[in-house]
Write a protein that holds these residues in place. Structure first.
Motif, PDB file in Angstrom:
ATOM      1  N   ARG A   1       0.690  -1.083  -0.112  1.00  0.00           N
ATOM      2  CA  ARG A   1      -0.264   0.182  -0.332  1.00  0.00           C
ATOM      3  C   ARG A   1       0.928   1.906   0.323  1.00  0.00           C
ATOM      4  NH1 ARG A   1      -4.698  -2.370  -1.539  1.00  0.00           N
ATOM      5  NH2 ARG A   1      -5.554  -3.339  -0.275  1.00  0.00           N
ATOM      6  N   THR A   2       1.903   1.078  -0.481  1.00  0.00           N
ATOM      7  CA  THR A   2       2.832   2.766  -0.663  1.00  0.00           C
ATOM      8  C   THR A   2       2.500   3.333  -1.717  1.00  0.00           C
ATOM      9  OG1 THR A   2       4.385   1.513  -1.783  1.00  0.00           O
ATOM     10  CG2 THR A   2       4.461   1.785   0.510  1.00  0.00           C
ATOM     11  N   ALA A   3       2.693   4.606  -1.970  1.00  0.00           N
ATOM     12  CA  ALA A   3       2.517   5.295  -3.196  1.00  0.00           C
ATOM     13  C   ALA A   3       3.524   4.746  -4.226  1.00  0.00           C
ATOM     14  CB  ALA A   3       3.099   7.030  -3.056  1.00  0.00           C
ATOM     15  N   GLN A   4       4.166   4.073  -4.177  1.00  0.00           N
ATOM     16  CA  GLN A   4       4.778   3.782  -5.438  1.00  0.00           C
ATOM     17  C   GLN A   4       4.347   2.211  -6.007  1.00  0.00           C
ATOM     18  OE1 GLN A   4       8.688   2.330  -4.410  1.00  0.00           O
ATOM     19  NE2 GLN A   4       9.996   1.893  -6.252  1.00  0.00           N
ATOM     20  N   ASP A   5       4.473   1.713  -5.074  1.00  0.00           N
ATOM     21  CA  ASP A   5       3.086   0.429  -5.326  1.00  0.00           C
ATOM     22  C   ASP A   5       2.076   0.555  -5.540  1.00  0.00           C
ATOM     23  OD1 ASP A   5       5.576  -1.494  -4.447  1.00  0.00           O
ATOM     24  OD2 ASP A   5       4.318  -1.333  -2.018  1.00  0.00           O
ATOM     25  N   MET A   6       1.665   1.456  -5.477  1.00  0.00           N
ATOM     26  CA  MET A   6       0.320   2.176  -6.056  1.00  0.00           C
ATOM     27  C   MET A   6       0.294   2.489  -7.902  1.00  0.00           C
ATOM     28  SD  MET A   6      -2.020   1.465  -4.541  1.00  0.00           S
ATOM     29  CE  MET A   6      -3.889   1.731  -5.245  1.00  0.00           C
ATOM     30  N   THR A   7       1.338   3.233  -7.588  1.00  0.00           N
ATOM     31  CA  THR A   7       1.858   3.721  -9.490  1.00  0.00           C
ATOM     32  C   THR A   7       2.445   2.741 -10.023  1.00  0.00           C
ATOM     33  OG1 THR A   7       3.074   5.582  -8.177  1.00  0.00           O
ATOM     34  CG2 THR A   7       3.212   5.061 -10.484  1.00  0.00           C
ATOM     35  N   TRP A   8       3.849   1.423  -9.635  1.00  0.00           N
ATOM     36  CA  TRP A   8       3.609   0.117 -10.522  1.00  0.00           C
ATOM     37  C   TRP A   8       1.877  -0.388 -10.512  1.00  0.00           C
ATOM     38  CZ3 TRP A   8       2.204  -4.474  -9.399  1.00  0.00           C
ATOM     39  CH2 TRP A   8       2.696  -5.757  -9.901  1.00  0.00           C
ATOM     40  N   TYR A   9       1.624  -0.596 -10.163  1.00  0.00           N
ATOM     41  CA  TYR A   9       0.168  -1.350 -10.308  1.00  0.00           C
ATOM     42  C   TYR A   9      -0.966  -0.555 -11.515  1.00  0.00           C
ATOM     43  CZ  TYR A   9      -4.733  -3.616 -10.230  1.00  0.00           C
ATOM     44  OH  TYR A   9      -5.426  -3.998 -10.897  1.00  0.00           O
TER      45      TYR A   9
END
Length: 96
Positions: free
Chosen positions: A81-89
């Motif tokens: 649930r990090t911003a970087q992971d959301m961007t990747w998704y």
């Protein structure tokens, strides 16, 4: 005893070029012409290979493996649930 094609000719087992084509097709980044050129065959040959049951079975198996791997990694990344992971998704599924 060798398996026979519809025309009665023996069907050779899959070789290195077949498996290279399977990997490139399953990846989905290249079109048929590019895959054929990379494998050193004509596009018509690639279409003929796709009609082979053993080729199609291996392609489906690899595609399913890649999809399952993508699902597993995306689930793991979504847990963070990090911003970087959301961007990747969102980049991975193709939305802005």
């Amino acid at each position: 005893m060798a398996r026979k094609s519809k025309r009665g000719r023996p069907v050779a087992p899959l070789d290195e070029r077949h498996y290279r084509a399977i990997a490139l097709l399953a990846d989905g980044r290249m079109n048929y012409s590019e895959v054929a050129r990379t494998c050193g065959v004509e596009r018509r040959t690639l279409h003929r290979w796709r009609q082979r049951k053993d080729f199609d079975r291996e392609l489906r198996k690899l595609s399913a493996k890649l999809v399952n791997e993508w699902r597993r990694t995306s689930r793991e990344r979504m847990r963070l649930r990090t911003a970087q992971d959301m961007t990747w998704y969102f980049d991975a599924i193709g939305t802005a």
